[in-house]
Structure formats: C-alpha cells, structure tokens
Design a protein around this motif. Structure first.
Motif, PDB file in Angstrom:
ATOM      1  N   GLU A 119       0.829  -1.205   0.000  1.00 33.50           N
ATOM      2  CA  GLU A 119       0.000   0.000   0.000  1.00 33.50           C
ATOM      3  C   GLU A 119       0.865   1.259   0.000  1.00 33.50           C
ATOM      4  OE1 GLU A 119      -3.918  -1.334   2.550  1.00 33.50           O
ATOM      5  OE2 GLU A 119      -2.026  -1.080   3.635  1.00 33.50           O
ATOM      6  N   ALA A 120       1.845   1.286   0.897  1.00 28.89           N
ATOM      7  CA  ALA A 120       2.631   2.507   1.088  1.00 28.89           C
ATOM      8  C   ALA A 120       3.456   2.881  -0.127  1.00 28.89           C
ATOM      9  CB  ALA A 120       3.541   2.343   2.309  1.00 28.89           C
ATOM     10  N   VAL A 121       3.942   1.886  -0.870  1.00 27.38           N
ATOM     11  CA  VAL A 121       4.839   2.198  -1.979  1.00 27.38           C
ATOM     12  C   VAL A 121       4.111   2.877  -3.140  1.00 27.38           C
ATOM     13  CG1 VAL A 121       4.693   0.066  -3.364  1.00 27.38           C
ATOM     14  CG2 VAL A 121       6.905   1.257  -3.104  1.00 27.38           C
ATOM     15  N   SER A 197     -15.795  10.516  -4.610  1.00 20.23           N
ATOM     16  CA  SER A 197     -15.654  10.176  -3.191  1.00 20.23           C
ATOM     17  C   SER A 197     -14.357  10.694  -2.587  1.00 20.23           C
ATOM     18  CB  SER A 197     -15.741   8.654  -2.996  1.00 20.23           C
ATOM     19  OG  SER A 197     -14.534   8.010  -3.371  1.00 20.23           O
ATOM     20  N   ILE A 198     -13.378  11.030  -3.434  1.00 19.06           N
ATOM     21  CA  ILE A 198     -12.101  11.526  -2.906  1.00 19.06           C
ATOM     22  C   ILE A 198     -11.864  13.002  -3.243  1.00 19.06           C
ATOM     23  CG2 ILE A 198     -11.011   9.257  -2.876  1.00 19.06           C
ATOM     24  CD1 ILE A 198      -9.544  10.002  -5.473  1.00 19.06           C
ATOM     25  N   GLY A 199     -12.909  13.708  -3.664  1.00 22.59           N
ATOM     26  CA  GLY A 199     -12.751  15.146  -3.756  1.00 22.59           C
ATOM     27  C   GLY A 199     -13.203  15.821  -5.033  1.00 22.59           C
ATOM     28  N   ALA A 200     -13.494  15.076  -6.095  1.00 25.02           N
ATOM     29  CA  ALA A 200     -13.916  15.713  -7.342  1.00 25.02           C
ATOM     30  C   ALA A 200     -15.348  16.229  -7.212  1.00 25.02           C
ATOM     31  CB  ALA A 200     -13.830  14.732  -8.499  1.00 25.02           C
ATOM     32  N   ARG A 201     -15.553  17.478  -7.591  1.00 28.54           N
ATOM     33  CA  ARG A 201     -16.912  18.027  -7.611  1.00 28.54           C
ATOM     34  C   ARG A 201     -17.625  17.660  -8.896  1.00 28.54           C
ATOM     35  NH1 ARG A 201     -17.969  24.297  -6.236  1.00 28.54           N
ATOM     36  NH2 ARG A 201     -17.533  23.462  -4.155  1.00 28.54           N
ATOM     37  N   HIS A 202     -16.887  17.704 -10.002  1.00 26.89           N
ATOM     38  CA  HIS A 202     -17.448  17.347 -11.310  1.00 26.89           C
ATOM     39  C   HIS A 202     -16.486  16.389 -12.001  1.00 26.89           C
ATOM     40  CE1 HIS A 202     -20.478  20.545 -11.046  1.00 26.89           C
ATOM     41  NE2 HIS A 202     -19.506  21.358 -10.660  1.00 26.89           N
ATOM     42  N   THR A 203     -17.039  15.414 -12.721  1.00 25.46           N
ATOM     43  CA  THR A 203     -16.215  14.470 -13.472  1.00 25.46           C
ATOM     44  C   THR A 203     -16.677  14.442 -14.932  1.00 25.46           C
ATOM     45  OG1 THR A 203     -17.698  12.681 -12.761  1.00 25.46           O
ATOM     46  CG2 THR A 203     -15.636  12.985 -11.517  1.00 25.46           C
ATOM     47  N   PHE A 204     -15.722  14.149 -15.810  1.00 25.94           N
ATOM     48  CA  PHE A 204     -15.984  14.155 -17.247  1.00 25.94           C
ATOM     49  C   PHE A 204     -15.274  12.965 -17.875  1.00 25.94           C
ATOM     50  CE2 PHE A 204     -15.683  18.391 -15.514  1.00 25.94           C
ATOM     51  CZ  PHE A 204     -16.852  19.009 -15.933  1.00 25.94           C
ATOM     52  N   ASP A 205     -15.909  12.385 -18.886  1.00 26.74           N
ATOM     53  CA  ASP A 205     -15.284  11.288 -19.613  1.00 26.74           C
ATOM     54  C   ASP A 205     -14.400  11.887 -20.702  1.00 26.74           C
ATOM     55  OD1 ASP A 205     -14.612   9.063 -21.229  1.00 26.74           O
ATOM     56  OD2 ASP A 205     -16.461   8.031 -20.660  1.00 26.74           O
ATOM     57  N   TYR A 206     -13.101  11.662 -20.585  1.00 28.52           N
ATOM     58  CA  TYR A 206     -12.152  12.268 -21.521  1.00 28.52           C
ATOM     59  C   TYR A 206     -12.357  11.792 -22.959  1.00 28.52           C
ATOM     60  CZ  TYR A 206      -9.623   7.812 -21.322  1.00 28.52           C
ATOM     61  OH  TYR A 206      -9.280   6.486 -21.403  1.00 28.52           O
ATOM     62  N   ARG A 207     -13.081  10.681 -23.137  1.00 24.93           N
ATOM     63  CA  ARG A 207     -13.292  10.158 -24.486  1.00 24.93           C
ATOM     64  C   ARG A 207     -14.444  10.839 -25.211  1.00 24.93           C
ATOM     65  NH1 ARG A 207     -13.357   4.033 -22.415  1.00 24.93           N
ATOM     66  NH2 ARG A 207     -14.795   5.122 -21.000  1.00 24.93           N
ATOM     67  N   THR A 305       8.249  13.420   7.001  1.00 27.95           N
ATOM     68  CA  THR A 305       7.167  13.787   7.919  1.00 27.95           C
ATOM     69  C   THR A 305       5.805  13.848   7.252  1.00 27.95           C
ATOM     70  OG1 THR A 305       8.720  15.110   9.234  1.00 27.95           O
ATOM     71  CG2 THR A 305       6.372  15.537   9.558  1.00 27.95           C
ATOM     72  N   VAL A 306       5.708  14.628   6.160  1.00 27.12           N
ATOM     73  CA  VAL A 306       4.402  14.930   5.579  1.00 27.12           C
ATOM     74  C   VAL A 306       3.749  13.692   4.984  1.00 27.12           C
ATOM     75  CG1 VAL A 306       3.155  16.322   3.885  1.00 27.12           C
ATOM     76  CG2 VAL A 306       5.091  17.315   5.144  1.00 27.12           C
ATOM     77  N   VAL A 307       4.454  12.994   4.093  1.00 30.50           N
ATOM     78  CA  VAL A 307       3.846  11.849   3.406  1.00 30.50           C
ATOM     79  C   VAL A 307       3.425  10.752   4.388  1.00 30.50           C
ATOM     80  CG1 VAL A 307       4.207  10.028   1.701  1.00 30.50           C
ATOM     81  CG2 VAL A 307       4.988  12.354   1.216  1.00 30.50           C
ATOM     82  N   PRO A 308       4.277  10.350   5.358  1.00 34.73           N
ATOM     83  CA  PRO A 308       3.810   9.344   6.320  1.00 34.73           C
ATOM     84  C   PRO A 308       2.582   9.784   7.106  1.00 34.73           C
ATOM     85  CG  PRO A 308       6.196   9.537   6.417  1.00 34.73           C
ATOM     86  CD  PRO A 308       5.706  10.661   5.558  1.00 34.73           C
ATOM     87  N   GLU A 309       2.500  11.080   7.443  1.00 34.92           N
ATOM     88  CA  GLU A 309       1.340  11.540   8.203  1.00 34.92           C
ATOM     89  C   GLU A 309       0.079  11.575   7.334  1.00 34.92           C
ATOM     90  OE1 GLU A 309      -0.017  15.159  11.196  1.00 34.92           O
ATOM     91  OE2 GLU A 309       2.104  14.634  10.964  1.00 34.92           O
ATOM     92  N   LEU A 310       0.236  11.910   6.056  1.00 34.54           N
ATOM     93  CA  LEU A 310      -0.920  11.849   5.158  1.00 34.54           C
ATOM     94  C   LEU A 310      -1.525  10.451   5.155  1.00 34.54           C
ATOM     95  CD1 LEU A 310       0.364  13.756   1.978  1.00 34.54           C
ATOM     96  CD2 LEU A 310      -1.092  14.656   3.792  1.00 34.54           C
ATOM     97  N   LEU A 311      -0.651   9.447   5.132  1.00 39.34           N
ATOM     98  CA  LEU A 311      -1.112   8.066   5.114  1.00 39.34           C
ATOM     99  C   LEU A 311      -1.671   7.655   6.465  1.00 39.34           C
ATOM    100  CD1 LEU A 311      -1.359   5.334   3.658  1.00 39.34           C
ATOM    101  CD2 LEU A 311       1.026   4.870   4.294  1.00 39.34           C
ATOM    102  N   ILE A 315      -5.604  11.130   5.444  1.00 39.51           N
ATOM    103  CA  ILE A 315      -5.803  12.246   4.514  1.00 39.51           C
ATOM    104  C   ILE A 315      -5.755  11.740   3.083  1.00 39.51           C
ATOM    105  CG2 ILE A 315      -4.790  14.404   3.658  1.00 39.51           C
ATOM    106  CD1 ILE A 315      -3.913  14.997   6.526  1.00 39.51           C
ATOM    107  N   VAL A 316      -4.884  10.781   2.823  1.00 33.34           N
ATOM    108  CA  VAL A 316      -4.879  10.124   1.517  1.00 33.34           C
ATOM    109  C   VAL A 316      -5.019   8.621   1.717  1.00 33.34           C
ATOM    110  CG1 VAL A 316      -3.454  11.904   0.441  1.00 33.34           C
ATOM    111  CG2 VAL A 316      -2.374   9.864   1.374  1.00 33.34           C
ATOM    112  N   LYS A 317      -5.661   8.001   0.760  1.00 36.37           N
ATOM    113  CA  LYS A 317      -5.766   6.548   0.715  1.00 36.37           C
ATOM    114  C   LYS A 317      -4.781   6.033  -0.329  1.00 36.37           C
ATOM    115  CE  LYS A 317     -10.761   6.789   1.599  1.00 36.37           C
ATOM    116  NZ  LYS A 317     -12.106   6.470   1.040  1.00 36.37           N
ATOM    117  N   PRO A 318      -4.135   4.913  -0.074  1.00 31.99           N
ATOM    118  CA  PRO A 318      -3.238   4.363  -1.093  1.00 31.99           C
ATOM    119  C   PRO A 318      -3.987   4.047  -2.373  1.00 31.99           C
ATOM    120  CG  PRO A 318      -2.959   3.235   1.024  1.00 31.99           C
ATOM    121  CD  PRO A 318      -4.184   4.073   1.142  1.00 31.99           C
ATOM    122  N   ASN A 319      -3.276   4.128  -3.484  1.00 26.41           N
ATOM    123  CA  ASN A 319      -3.852   3.641  -4.744  1.00 26.41           C
ATOM    124  C   ASN A 319      -4.179   2.155  -4.623  1.00 26.41           C
ATOM    125  OD1 ASN A 319      -1.384   5.498  -6.617  1.00 26.41           O
ATOM    126  ND2 ASN A 319      -3.431   6.160  -6.071  1.00 26.41           N
TER     127      ASN A 319
END
Length: 360
Positions: A119-121, A197-207, A305-311, A315-319
């Motif tokens: 997850e972390a990588v 669910s992770i922050g987008a207000r509007h989404t669009f299909d690039y195709r 400091t910052v990246v480990p605390e985000l996880l 604040i962020v979920k792993p990909n």
C-alpha cells in the motif's frame, strides 16, 4: 566491494537485464535499505523504450519499500530494522529495482502501523509530484501544517486531467484536504464515482468528443490545470480548447508525442508550451518532480514527515494495487514493463516484490 542483483535497462526497447550492482555502504546521512516492494511508473517505460535521460545500463525504479539494514554515521531519523518507504532517483545506488538501495534518509519515511509495504509504496513519488507541481508550477499554496482557515481558492476551478491516474487520485485527495473544493476531473466513466468520493466536484469522460465544451459549461474559466497524462493529442490538445488567457497548465513531463507499442518506439518532447497551439496568455509548464528538493522544507520534511502523516491520518488513501507475479526479480520487473507498454492498467498501480533475498 560486495555485490547484489539489480534489474536495468540495457538498450532501447530491449528486454530488461539482470546485472550485478555494487552494494554501497551508507555515508553521512544515507541509509541502506533492503528493497522488498516497488511500484512501476510510466517513467520506467519512457526510460526503457524511449531511452529518456538514460545511460545504459541504468537500474530502474524510484519507489522503495523495505527495511533499513545499515545507517550512515550522521543518520538521525532511522535505525536498523525500521520499515520505510520513499522516493529516490539520482544515482544507480538509489534505484528501486535491486536488492539494496543506498539513499539519503530525507527520501524516506517510516511505515505507519496498519499499512503494508504494498500500500505505502504507491504514495511517495506521486504525492511528492503533487506538492511540487501544485506549489512550483501552478503557484498554489499547500502549507504544512494544514491551515485551519478557509482557503481563499476554495471555489477556484482546478482541472485534473487524468483523475484516475495515481497522480490524479493523490491530487484530488491532497487538494481537497487543503480546502480546494471546486475540483474537476477527467477519467473513464467507471471511475467517476470513486473520484467524487475523494474530492472531485465534477467528473468528465475524456473520451467524449465534446469534453472541452462540457468542462467550459460547468466552469467558463478554468485558471489552473494539472495534466497527469501529458499526451500531445489526448490531453494537451483538448486542454488547449479549455485554457484561456491567464490559465496556467502544469503537465507531467515528458510530453508524449507518440506512445510506445510492441511495434513502434515512443517519441517524447520536453516542450510543453510548444506542444500545441495555446490561446494568448496561457502559461504551459512542464513539471520536473526531480527538482522538488530545491525547496528546503520539502527536501527535509516532505518524505520524512508529511507523506507518512498523510497516510497514517487517512488524509490520503493508497492507490489500489495490482500485484505483479513472477518467479524471479527479473520476471516480475519484465511483466510489469510489458503491462505498462500495453496500457493494461487503469485506476491502480502495478506493485511487485523486488528482492528474492531472505534476510534473518
């Protein structure tokens, strides 16, 4: 000097090779890490198939997760046995596709409890990219600690092109957490619910053929664009239909003029401003994440400091991860490279076990 196994690109578009690499003892504030997991990136493909900024043989990979096995005399953040993850890239000794990497301790963070290496990588290279591109190339603030007051740009439209990419997902989560609320994202329709669910207000299909018009209908002026794809035809040419005078575009280099395929070599450009015809007053910048350490705070604290605390704080979920299998280090590395070339990945990271060494 002791030696260990590493995977390198040995020639343009050639199969990856297994080479013997020096096991470099750490000096100063360096630490030596037994590399257990990594996550492949498009840069690996650009270097192997396009020879981008490569002198063969070059060990690949910049995302490291593993255990500290040796510390330099001036290291202060880690001790032997610490589980760590990070982003390092400058020399062969720092690369990820090998049994051992010797890296500056400022390029690592401790693995928070409750999370796996797999997850972390997925985090370090692309969270660093977001902090660097947003602050350096878009000129927007991401202060640490996070401000408690309302963000003056809370309602400013920001377009994330390639929202389901690793960088796109982290951009949405980080910007949202810092109070940027008017986030627009492009992705395949099947990813839209997750991106919202992770922050987008509007989404669009690039195709969609009229995707530029759809975006302008929601936001008649988009002053900031982060292009996580940087394809001359499939992102920048469409973004140019959205961007107007005063828009700042940050595209993750290189600009892809032609994609790598099984039959064709790729073609790249480093000229974002000249890649397409922009409206007068549009500033198009190429993101160079490898220069993030020019910011003194980022160099010392972003990965430690910052990246480990985000996880750790959510604040962020792993990909999402797709585990790439193979009997050996070389087989796993080649399988991941082949998946990148075929573009057989969407909304997830290709994650795989690196070293075959079993340490006591």
């Amino acid at each position: 000097m002791a030696m260990h196994k590493a995977v390198a690109t040995v020639a343009i578009r050639a199969k990856l090779g297994l080479i013997d690499a020096q096991t470099v003892p750490p000096t100063g504030r360096e630490v030596r890490v037994h590399v257990e997991w990594t996550a492949s990136t498009p840069l690996d493909l650009h270097q192997n198939d396009g020879g981008l900024l490569v002198k063969h043989p070059q060990i690949l990979g910049d995302g490291i997760a593993g255990k500290v096995v040796e510390v330099g005399p001036e290291a202060k953040n880690f001790v032997v046995g610490d589980k760590v993850f990070g982003f390092a890239f400058r020399e062969n000794k720092q690369k990820a596709y090998q049994d051992y990497a010797t890296v500056p301790e400022t390029t690592l963070g401790k693995l928070p409890s409750g999370f796996t290496f797999q997850e972390a990588v997925t985090l370090p290279n692309n969270t660093v990219t977001i902090f660097h591109s947003v602050t350096k190339d878009l000129g927007l603030p991401l202060a640490w600690p996070r401000p408690t007051t309302k963000n003056p740009h809370a309602d400013t439209p920001i377009l994330i092109w390639g929202g389901s990419s690793s960088c796109g997902q982290y951009a949405l989560q980080i910007l949202s957490a810092w109070g940027y609320k008017n986030l627009l994202a492009t992705a395949s329709a099947r990813h839209h619910d997750y991106l919202k669910s992770i922050g987008a207000r509007h989404t669009f299909d690039y195709r969609d053929k009229d995707v530029a018009q759809q975006i302008l209908k929601v936001a008649p002026h988009v002053p900031y664009v982060l292009d996580c794809i940087a394809s001359q035809q499939n992102s920048l040419a469409i973004i140019a239909q959205v961007a107007q005078g005063g828009t700042r575009v940050a595209a993750l280099l290189p600009v892809i003029v032609r994609d790598a395929t099984d039959d064709e070599a790729p073609e790249y450009s480093m000229d974002t401003q000249g890649a397409v015809k922009w409206a007068d007053g549009v500033e198009a910048r190429g993101v160079r994440t490898h220069f993030y350490e020019e910011d003194a705070f980022f160099k010392e604290h972003l990965q430690t400091t910052v990246v480990p605390e985000l996880l750790a704080t959510g604040i962020v979920k792993p990909n999402k991860q797709r585990i790439v299998e193979g009997a050996t280090l070389l087989e796993r590395a080649q399988a991941a490279m082949d998946l990148l070339r075929r573009k057989d990945v969407s909304g997830e990271r290709l994650v795989w076990r690196v070293s075959d060494l079993k340490l006591e």
